[in-house]
Design a protein around this motif. Structure first.
Motif, PDB file in Angstrom:
ATOM      1  N   ARG A  68     -50.917  14.003  35.056  1.00  0.00           N
ATOM      2  CA  ARG A  68     -51.613  14.468  36.252  1.00  0.00           C
ATOM      3  C   ARG A  68     -51.022  15.744  36.826  1.00  0.00           C
ATOM      4  O   ARG A  68     -51.700  16.468  37.561  1.00  0.00           O
ATOM      5  CB  ARG A  68     -51.612  13.369  37.325  1.00  0.00           C
ATOM      6  CG  ARG A  68     -52.494  12.198  36.946  1.00  0.00           C
ATOM      7  CD  ARG A  68     -52.354  11.016  37.893  1.00  0.00           C
ATOM      8  NE  ARG A  68     -53.138   9.888  37.385  1.00  0.00           N
ATOM      9  CZ  ARG A  68     -53.113   8.674  37.903  1.00  0.00           C
ATOM     10  NH1 ARG A  68     -52.349   8.409  38.949  1.00  0.00           N
ATOM     11  NH2 ARG A  68     -53.851   7.708  37.376  1.00  0.00           N
ATOM     12  N   HIS A  69     -49.762  16.020  36.512  1.00  0.00           N
ATOM     13  CA  HIS A  69     -49.122  17.213  37.049  1.00  0.00           C
ATOM     14  C   HIS A  69     -48.896  18.270  35.975  1.00  0.00           C
ATOM     15  O   HIS A  69     -48.170  19.246  36.200  1.00  0.00           O
ATOM     16  CB  HIS A  69     -47.770  16.839  37.677  1.00  0.00           C
ATOM     17  CG  HIS A  69     -46.781  16.312  36.691  1.00  0.00           C
ATOM     18  ND1 HIS A  69     -46.877  15.054  36.135  1.00  0.00           N
ATOM     19  CD2 HIS A  69     -45.675  16.888  36.138  1.00  0.00           C
ATOM     20  CE1 HIS A  69     -45.868  14.881  35.295  1.00  0.00           C
ATOM     21  NE2 HIS A  69     -45.131  15.969  35.273  1.00  0.00           N
ATOM     22  N   LEU A  70     -49.550  18.117  34.811  1.00  0.00           N
ATOM     23  CA  LEU A  70     -49.367  19.064  33.718  1.00  0.00           C
ATOM     24  C   LEU A  70     -50.642  19.860  33.464  1.00  0.00           C
ATOM     25  O   LEU A  70     -51.726  19.279  33.339  1.00  0.00           O
ATOM     26  CB  LEU A  70     -48.974  18.334  32.433  1.00  0.00           C
ATOM     27  CG  LEU A  70     -47.640  17.590  32.444  1.00  0.00           C
ATOM     28  CD1 LEU A  70     -47.433  16.877  31.121  1.00  0.00           C
ATOM     29  CD2 LEU A  70     -46.484  18.550  32.720  1.00  0.00           C
ATOM     30  N   PRO A  71     -50.564  21.193  33.368  1.00  0.00           N
ATOM     31  CA  PRO A  71     -51.729  21.997  33.009  1.00  0.00           C
ATOM     32  C   PRO A  71     -52.083  21.793  31.544  1.00  0.00           C
ATOM     33  O   PRO A  71     -51.220  21.890  30.672  1.00  0.00           O
ATOM     34  CB  PRO A  71     -51.280  23.431  33.289  1.00  0.00           C
ATOM     35  CG  PRO A  71     -49.791  23.387  33.211  1.00  0.00           C
ATOM     36  CD  PRO A  71     -49.371  22.017  33.660  1.00  0.00           C
TER      37      PRO A  71
ATOM     38  N   TYR B 149     -60.431  18.655  36.333  1.00  0.00           N
ATOM     39  CA  TYR B 149     -59.637  19.578  37.127  1.00  0.00           C
ATOM     40  C   TYR B 149     -58.801  18.767  38.108  1.00  0.00           C
ATOM     41  O   TYR B 149     -59.341  17.946  38.859  1.00  0.00           O
ATOM     42  CB  TYR B 149     -60.537  20.535  37.918  1.00  0.00           C
ATOM     43  CG  TYR B 149     -61.401  21.437  37.068  1.00  0.00           C
ATOM     44  CD1 TYR B 149     -60.982  22.715  36.736  1.00  0.00           C
ATOM     45  CD2 TYR B 149     -62.650  21.018  36.614  1.00  0.00           C
ATOM     46  CE1 TYR B 149     -61.774  23.561  35.969  1.00  0.00           C
ATOM     47  CE2 TYR B 149     -63.453  21.850  35.849  1.00  0.00           C
ATOM     48  CZ  TYR B 149     -63.013  23.119  35.525  1.00  0.00           C
ATOM     49  OH  TYR B 149     -63.803  23.952  34.765  1.00  0.00           O
ATOM     50  N   GLY B 150     -57.492  19.011  38.117  1.00  0.00           N
ATOM     51  CA  GLY B 150     -56.625  18.269  39.005  1.00  0.00           C
ATOM     52  C   GLY B 150     -55.845  19.167  39.945  1.00  0.00           C
ATOM     53  O   GLY B 150     -55.763  20.384  39.754  1.00  0.00           O
ATOM     54  N   SER B 151     -55.239  18.551  40.951  1.00  0.00           N
ATOM     55  CA  SER B 151     -54.459  19.309  41.926  1.00  0.00           C
ATOM     56  C   SER B 151     -53.100  19.737  41.367  1.00  0.00           C
ATOM     57  O   SER B 151     -52.435  20.582  41.966  1.00  0.00           O
ATOM     58  CB  SER B 151     -54.262  18.487  43.194  1.00  0.00           C
ATOM     59  OG  SER B 151     -53.661  17.240  42.906  1.00  0.00           O
ATOM     60  N   LEU B 152     -52.672  19.153  40.229  1.00  0.00           N
ATOM     61  CA  LEU B 152     -51.384  19.444  39.602  1.00  0.00           C
ATOM     62  C   LEU B 152     -50.210  19.048  40.502  1.00  0.00           C
ATOM     63  O   LEU B 152     -49.300  18.352  40.077  1.00  0.00           O
ATOM     64  CB  LEU B 152     -51.262  20.921  39.218  1.00  0.00           C
ATOM     65  CG  LEU B 152     -52.225  21.424  38.134  1.00  0.00           C
ATOM     66  CD1 LEU B 152     -52.030  22.922  37.900  1.00  0.00           C
ATOM     67  CD2 LEU B 152     -52.040  20.686  36.828  1.00  0.00           C
ATOM     68  N   LEU B 153     -50.230  19.507  41.739  1.00  0.00           N
ATOM     69  CA  LEU B 153     -49.206  19.139  42.713  1.00  0.00           C
ATOM     70  C   LEU B 153     -49.767  18.056  43.630  1.00  0.00           C
ATOM     71  O   LEU B 153     -50.952  18.055  43.956  1.00  0.00           O
ATOM     72  CB  LEU B 153     -48.788  20.354  43.537  1.00  0.00           C
ATOM     73  CG  LEU B 153     -48.192  21.513  42.729  1.00  0.00           C
ATOM     74  CD1 LEU B 153     -47.986  22.726  43.635  1.00  0.00           C
ATOM     75  CD2 LEU B 153     -46.883  21.119  42.078  1.00  0.00           C
ATOM     76  N   ALA B 154     -48.901  17.150  44.045  1.00  0.00           N
ATOM     77  CA  ALA B 154     -49.348  16.035  44.880  1.00  0.00           C
ATOM     78  C   ALA B 154     -49.437  16.444  46.348  1.00  0.00           C
ATOM     79  O   ALA B 154     -48.672  17.277  46.827  1.00  0.00           O
ATOM     80  CB  ALA B 154     -48.390  14.854  44.733  1.00  0.00           C
ATOM     81  N   TYR B 155     -50.410  15.845  47.052  1.00  0.00           N
ATOM     82  CA  TYR B 155     -50.496  15.947  48.503  1.00  0.00           C
ATOM     83  C   TYR B 155     -49.728  14.778  49.112  1.00  0.00           C
ATOM     84  O   TYR B 155     -49.723  13.673  48.574  1.00  0.00           O
ATOM     85  CB  TYR B 155     -51.950  15.881  48.974  1.00  0.00           C
ATOM     86  CG  TYR B 155     -52.762  17.113  48.666  1.00  0.00           C
ATOM     87  CD1 TYR B 155     -53.028  18.057  49.656  1.00  0.00           C
ATOM     88  CD2 TYR B 155     -53.301  17.329  47.397  1.00  0.00           C
ATOM     89  CE1 TYR B 155     -53.792  19.179  49.391  1.00  0.00           C
ATOM     90  CE2 TYR B 155     -54.060  18.457  47.119  1.00  0.00           C
ATOM     91  CZ  TYR B 155     -54.300  19.374  48.123  1.00  0.00           C
ATOM     92  OH  TYR B 155     -55.053  20.491  47.851  1.00  0.00           O
TER      93      TYR B 155
ATOM     94  N   ARG C 139     -50.394  11.767  46.680  1.00  0.00           N
ATOM     95  CA  ARG C 139     -51.735  11.552  46.155  1.00  0.00           C
ATOM     96  C   ARG C 139     -52.173  12.778  45.371  1.00  0.00           C
ATOM     97  O   ARG C 139     -52.007  13.918  45.809  1.00  0.00           O
ATOM     98  CB  ARG C 139     -52.742  11.307  47.287  1.00  0.00           C
ATOM     99  CG  ARG C 139     -52.349  10.201  48.243  1.00  0.00           C
ATOM    100  CD  ARG C 139     -52.599   8.844  47.678  1.00  0.00           C
ATOM    101  NE  ARG C 139     -54.020   8.534  47.599  1.00  0.00           N
ATOM    102  CZ  ARG C 139     -54.504   7.396  47.110  1.00  0.00           C
ATOM    103  NH1 ARG C 139     -53.663   6.484  46.612  1.00  0.00           N
ATOM    104  NH2 ARG C 139     -55.792   7.174  47.083  1.00  0.00           N
ATOM    105  N   TYR C 140     -52.747  12.522  44.179  1.00  0.00           N
ATOM    106  CA  TYR C 140     -53.313  13.589  43.371  1.00  0.00           C
ATOM    107  C   TYR C 140     -54.838  13.558  43.501  1.00  0.00           C
ATOM    108  O   TYR C 140     -55.442  12.488  43.677  1.00  0.00           O
ATOM    109  CB  TYR C 140     -52.936  13.414  41.900  1.00  0.00           C
ATOM    110  CG  TYR C 140     -51.477  13.655  41.613  1.00  0.00           C
ATOM    111  CD1 TYR C 140     -51.012  14.928  41.285  1.00  0.00           C
ATOM    112  CD2 TYR C 140     -50.557  12.617  41.656  1.00  0.00           C
ATOM    113  CE1 TYR C 140     -49.676  15.159  41.017  1.00  0.00           C
ATOM    114  CE2 TYR C 140     -49.213  12.838  41.388  1.00  0.00           C
ATOM    115  CZ  TYR C 140     -48.782  14.103  41.072  1.00  0.00           C
ATOM    116  OH  TYR C 140     -47.459  14.329  40.819  1.00  0.00           O
ATOM    117  N   LEU C 141     -55.455  14.738  43.382  1.00  0.00           N
ATOM    118  CA  LEU C 141     -56.908  14.857  43.433  1.00  0.00           C
ATOM    119  C   LEU C 141     -57.430  15.297  42.076  1.00  0.00           C
ATOM    120  O   LEU C 141     -56.744  16.015  41.337  1.00  0.00           O
ATOM    121  CB  LEU C 141     -57.330  15.856  44.508  1.00  0.00           C
ATOM    122  CG  LEU C 141     -56.790  15.609  45.918  1.00  0.00           C
ATOM    123  CD1 LEU C 141     -57.338  16.649  46.890  1.00  0.00           C
ATOM    124  CD2 LEU C 141     -57.120  14.201  46.396  1.00  0.00           C
TER     125      LEU C 141
END
Length: 219
Positions: free
Chosen positions: A91-94, A104-110, A117-119
């Motif tokens: 989830r945090h890897l391009p 498409y993900g947020s890569l960085l968590a909110y 939380r990831y989007l």
């Protein structure tokens, strides 16, 4: 990031996600996350942009980007998403893709209510490998995304839908400057050193290409 600003001036355009198309549209949000983004569940006007991360030829793998500007009662809130994986460890890897469908993900968590939380946004159907194909799908009113959120190891849960509308003129696309923090001064934004670097890089690129300072006047 003076180098980023100089490159933007030299190129006369974006140094980050230079090739893209912008659209009007609508985002429908539900659940508690909608309260944090725009003040509550409902349907909101949106400005949307799909882009290639670097100027690779059409059909080549690339880190595509999806920018979503939600027009809420407190002003616009921007979500900047890039190709990533759905699985917890990805989830945090391009992850480069061929089709503009994502995910498409947020890569960085909110940090939301004390939790990370990831989007994620996933297209309902293939969108093609070129911006021309994306434009054709959108013109048929078939470009739609599902918005999801998840914790570090939690399963994804749907909290919204994105519908693409009319394509915006090239001059509007050129003037758009999305905020990697979401909204100036907002407490809801990705955290960490990488996020701070991204904010500086975006600001330098936007200054270098002379993007519109007052984004509230744009669609």
């Amino acid at each position: 990031m003076r180098a980023t600003s100089r490159v933007a001036r030299w190129r006369g355009g974006r140094t980050l996600h230079p090739r893209g198309l912008s659209f009007g549209g609508e985002v429908e949000l539900s659940g508690p996350l909608a309260d944090r983004l725009v003040g509550g569940p409902g349907r909101y006007a949106a400005t949307l942009r799909l882009s290639r991360g670097v100027p690779t030829p059409d059909g080549w793998p690339d880190l595509m980007g999806l920018a979503v500007r939600l027009h809420g009662v407190d002003g616009p809130f921007d979500l900047l998403l890039s190709n990533t994986g759905r699985l917890p460890l990805l989830r945090h890897l391009p992850l480069p893709r061929l089709d503009f469908a994502g995910p498409y993900g947020s890569l960085l968590a909110y940090r939301i209510d004390g939790r990370r939380r990831y989007l994620l946004a996933c297209a309902d159907r293939p969108l093609g490998r070129s911006l021309t194909e994306v434009a054709e799908v959108a013109a048929r009113n078939e470009a739609r995304f599902t918005l999801l959120a998840a914790g570090v190891r939690d399963p994804w849960r749907v909290f919204g839908r994105i519908t693409f509308g009319v394509r915006l003129p090239a001059e509007v696309d050129a003037a758009l400057a999305f905020d990697p923090d979401g909204r100036r001064g907002s407490a809801l934004r990705p955290r960490g050193v990488l996020q701070r670097l991204r904010v500086v890089s975006y600001a330098a690129s936007q200054r270098g290409r002379g993007a519109a300072e007052d984004q509230t006047r744009l669609p």
